[in-house]
Scaffold this active site. Sequence first.
Site, PDB file in Angstrom:
ATOM      1  N   GLY A   1       4.130  34.449 -33.589  1.00  0.00           N
ATOM      2  CA  GLY A   1       2.715  34.420 -33.187  1.00  0.00           C
ATOM      3  C   GLY A   1       1.756  34.794 -34.294  1.00  0.00           C
TER       4      GLY A   1
ATOM      5  N   GLY B   1       0.186  37.008 -36.057  1.00  0.00           N
ATOM      6  CA  GLY B   1       0.270  38.456 -36.282  1.00  0.00           C
ATOM      7  C   GLY B   1      -0.872  38.987 -37.127  1.00  0.00           C
TER       8      GLY B   1
ATOM      9  N   LYS C   1      -7.457  35.052 -41.874  1.00  0.00           N
ATOM     10  CA  LYS C   1      -6.101  35.565 -42.074  1.00  0.00           C
ATOM     11  C   LYS C   1      -6.188  36.939 -42.728  1.00  0.00           C
ATOM     12  CE  LYS C   1      -1.609  34.338 -44.106  1.00  0.00           C
ATOM     13  NZ  LYS C   1      -0.826  33.240 -44.692  1.00  0.00           N
TER      14      LYS C   1
ATOM     15  N   ASP D   1       1.089  45.040 -40.415  1.00  0.00           N
ATOM     16  CA  ASP D   1      -0.166  45.794 -40.380  1.00  0.00           C
ATOM     17  C   ASP D   1      -1.379  44.902 -40.122  1.00  0.00           C
ATOM     18  OD1 ASP D   1      -0.302  44.423 -42.750  1.00  0.00           O
ATOM     19  OD2 ASP D   1      -0.286  46.199 -44.044  1.00  0.00           O
TER      20      ASP D   1
ATOM     21  N   ARG E   1       1.613  24.810 -34.568  1.00  0.00           N
ATOM     22  CA  ARG E   1       2.852  24.642 -35.341  1.00  0.00           C
ATOM     23  C   ARG E   1       3.981  24.124 -34.442  1.00  0.00           C
ATOM     24  NH1 ARG E   1       1.979  29.058 -39.218  1.00  0.00           N
ATOM     25  NH2 ARG E   1      -0.260  29.415 -39.094  1.00  0.00           N
TER      26      ARG E   1
ATOM     27  N   ASP F   1       8.031  27.812 -37.861  1.00  0.00           N
ATOM     28  CA  ASP F   1       6.719  28.402 -37.560  1.00  0.00           C
ATOM     29  C   ASP F   1       5.707  28.089 -38.661  1.00  0.00           C
ATOM     30  OD1 ASP F   1       8.672  30.267 -38.793  1.00  0.00           O
ATOM     31  OD2 ASP F   1       6.907  31.505 -39.123  1.00  0.00           O
TER      32      ASP F   1
ATOM     33  N   ASP G   1       0.440  27.674 -44.422  1.00  0.00           N
ATOM     34  CA  ASP G   1       1.021  28.989 -44.743  1.00  0.00           C
ATOM     35  C   ASP G   1       1.594  29.039 -46.152  1.00  0.00           C
ATOM     36  OD1 ASP G   1       0.247  29.901 -42.327  1.00  0.00           O
ATOM     37  OD2 ASP G   1       2.213  30.602 -41.675  1.00  0.00           O
TER      38      ASP G   1
HETATM   39  P1  AMP Z   1       4.778  34.316 -42.672  1.00  0.00           P
HETATM   40  O1  AMP Z   1       6.047  34.695 -43.362  1.00  0.00           O
HETATM   41  O2  AMP Z   1       3.530  34.781 -43.384  1.00  0.00           O
HETATM   42  O3  AMP Z   1       4.708  32.872 -42.305  1.00  0.00           O
HETATM   43  O4  AMP Z   1       4.755  35.145 -41.295  1.00  0.00           O
HETATM   44  C1  AMP Z   1       5.782  35.092 -40.337  1.00  0.00           C
HETATM   45  C2  AMP Z   1       5.335  35.856 -39.130  1.00  0.00           C
HETATM   46  O5  AMP Z   1       5.091  37.227 -39.464  1.00  0.00           O
HETATM   47  C3  AMP Z   1       4.065  35.368 -38.474  1.00  0.00           C
HETATM   48  O6  AMP Z   1       4.175  35.596 -37.091  1.00  0.00           O
HETATM   49  C4  AMP Z   1       3.007  36.273 -39.074  1.00  0.00           C
HETATM   50  O7  AMP Z   1       1.868  36.391 -38.252  1.00  0.00           O
HETATM   51  C5  AMP Z   1       3.753  37.584 -39.171  1.00  0.00           C
HETATM   52  N1  AMP Z   1       3.246  38.452 -40.233  1.00  0.00           N
HETATM   53  C6  AMP Z   1       3.461  38.318 -41.567  1.00  0.00           C
HETATM   54  N2  AMP Z   1       2.849  39.313 -42.226  1.00  0.00           N
HETATM   55  C7  AMP Z   1       2.245  40.102 -41.319  1.00  0.00           C
HETATM   56  C8  AMP Z   1       1.448  41.281 -41.383  1.00  0.00           C
HETATM   57  N3  AMP Z   1       1.171  41.886 -42.541  1.00  0.00           N
HETATM   58  N4  AMP Z   1       0.991  41.784 -40.222  1.00  0.00           N
HETATM   59  C9  AMP Z   1       1.269  41.199 -39.053  1.00  0.00           C
HETATM   60  N5  AMP Z   1       2.007  40.100 -38.909  1.00  0.00           N
HETATM   61  C10 AMP Z   1       2.496  39.540 -40.031  1.00  0.00           C
HETATM   62 MG    MG Z   2       3.799  31.703 -41.300  1.00  0.00          MG
END
Ligand code: AMP
Ligand code: MG
Length: 490
Positions: free
Chosen positions: A88, A90, A110, A122, A180, A249, A259
């Site tokens: 989701g 995040g 973001k 975080d 996605r 995702d 992403d």
């Molecule tokens: P990513 O690797 O950036 O594509 O992220 C994979 C998942 O982790 C997604 O659901 C992001 O929203 C979540 N995510 C990555 N970094 C963070 C963060 N610092 N805080 C909260 N969620 C994160």
């Molecule tokens: Mg991602």
Amino acid sequence: MTAPPEAAPPFRTPHWSVLPVPHAQRVWMQPLPQPVWGDWNEALAPSLGLAAHPSPAWLQRLSGHAGDPPWCSAYAGHQFGVWAGLLGDGRAHTLGCLNTEQGSQEIQLKGAGLTPFSRMGDGRAVLRSSIREYLCSEAMAGLGIPTTRALALVSSPLPVQRETRETAAIVTRVAPSFIRFGHFEHLSHHGHRDALRQLFALVLEDFFPACAAEAQPALALLQTVIERTARLMAQWQCVGFCHGVMNTDNMSILGLTVDYGPFGFLEAYDAQHICNHSDRSGRYAYAQQPLMGWWNCGALASALQPLIQDAQAIENALDTFEPLYEANLLEGFRAKLGWQINREEDALLIQQLLALMQRDRVDFTGLFRALSAQEPSALQAGKFQAPSWVGVNSADPDWHQWLQAYGRRAAQEPSSPQERRETMQRINPKYVLRNHLAQEAIEAAQRGDFQCLHQMRQVLQHPFEEHAEWSRWAQPAAPGSPQVCVSCSS
Ligand code: AMP
Ligand code: MG
């Protein structure tokens, strides 16, 4: 008195916000303290109906200090081939949508804080990774490759802990949709059939109207996504773009590149190049990307199965990926080499070139740009002019032979040498976002100087032009300079 448009744009609610909680939720942001502009994309803003120069009200808005509570969505996905369950948004907040001449565009921040999907995170994004995403989004758009866009970068002194202590930033991303493959996987996996049908109907109506008229709309949508993904993979391969984390995702239902994390552009050519330090097995190595694109379409197909049912039709659709990809790739490389007419020997010439590039670790972008500038008659005489950093020794017998064969092939084309050069230079970029370039912009920004970021973004938005004063950005890092290591940490 009405407020100026840039202070209060008429954001529309995203259509997907009608999905029931918990799949779509309104969430307050955590404002970024003491925000300053890192960059404002004056080239993109007007197409969204926004001013070329942003007002202070926009800085407040794009750092989470003003506006109505935005929306977040649930998605799931397969990460490195393994079911990862609920992921989701995040750290992504959708402010809303703007109507533009290119259709509705979703505006998403973001790094604006925690959401119900933050899990252990975080909710923040560091300046380093935000600059990489900001620059690469615009570099890909400049290359003509489907991508989410970046409207603005806001920086803050807020400390954020990663491997070291860094500071926070927010990128404002723009796309017709950020839906996605993983959104469909989430609803399908948990048996939320009504919500799955609802999401499918929304996406169909907004983005795939032609599929709605087909006998089996869900199958038609799957087929269209397969076609777009196959084409996108070929486009990535043709510029040497390595995504680094092709988890489902991170796969856009619209076939956009989305992403930007531990991505990289090929420099010294190696088909097995792994750009992401965290990808130990090389699942997402350069040469693997098309296969992984196909694999991800398979995961999407499974998620859509309740809406299609006809298993054979799904198999047939997935079987079209490879030939579609191969045709797009061949067309792409033929264009890179300046070939408009078809010759039987073409595929072999491409194969031989890539083998030589692999053997000598030739600079991918530099080589094709250099080939664009050669006269066919000079090539036939075995002459080839390129900077030494490209890494071609034209006196080497294998190169000599290949260049001559390529020269003979080029001479068969009807175009004049000048037309040939102009056409090829519109396809083979001079500039791609090499890791050391992003690093230069990052280090300047970390010192509080955003001029480099601004300038580099403008050059990368026009990567086929000469920009003679920035030619050093066309080159690899100076020999002996520290290697930039990129991982999933962002
Ligand atoms: P990513 O690797 O950036 O594509 O992220 C994979 C998942 O982790 C997604 O659901 C992001 O929203 C979540 N995510 C990555 N970094 C963070 C963060 N610092 N805080 C909260 N969620 C994160
Ligand atoms: Mg991602």
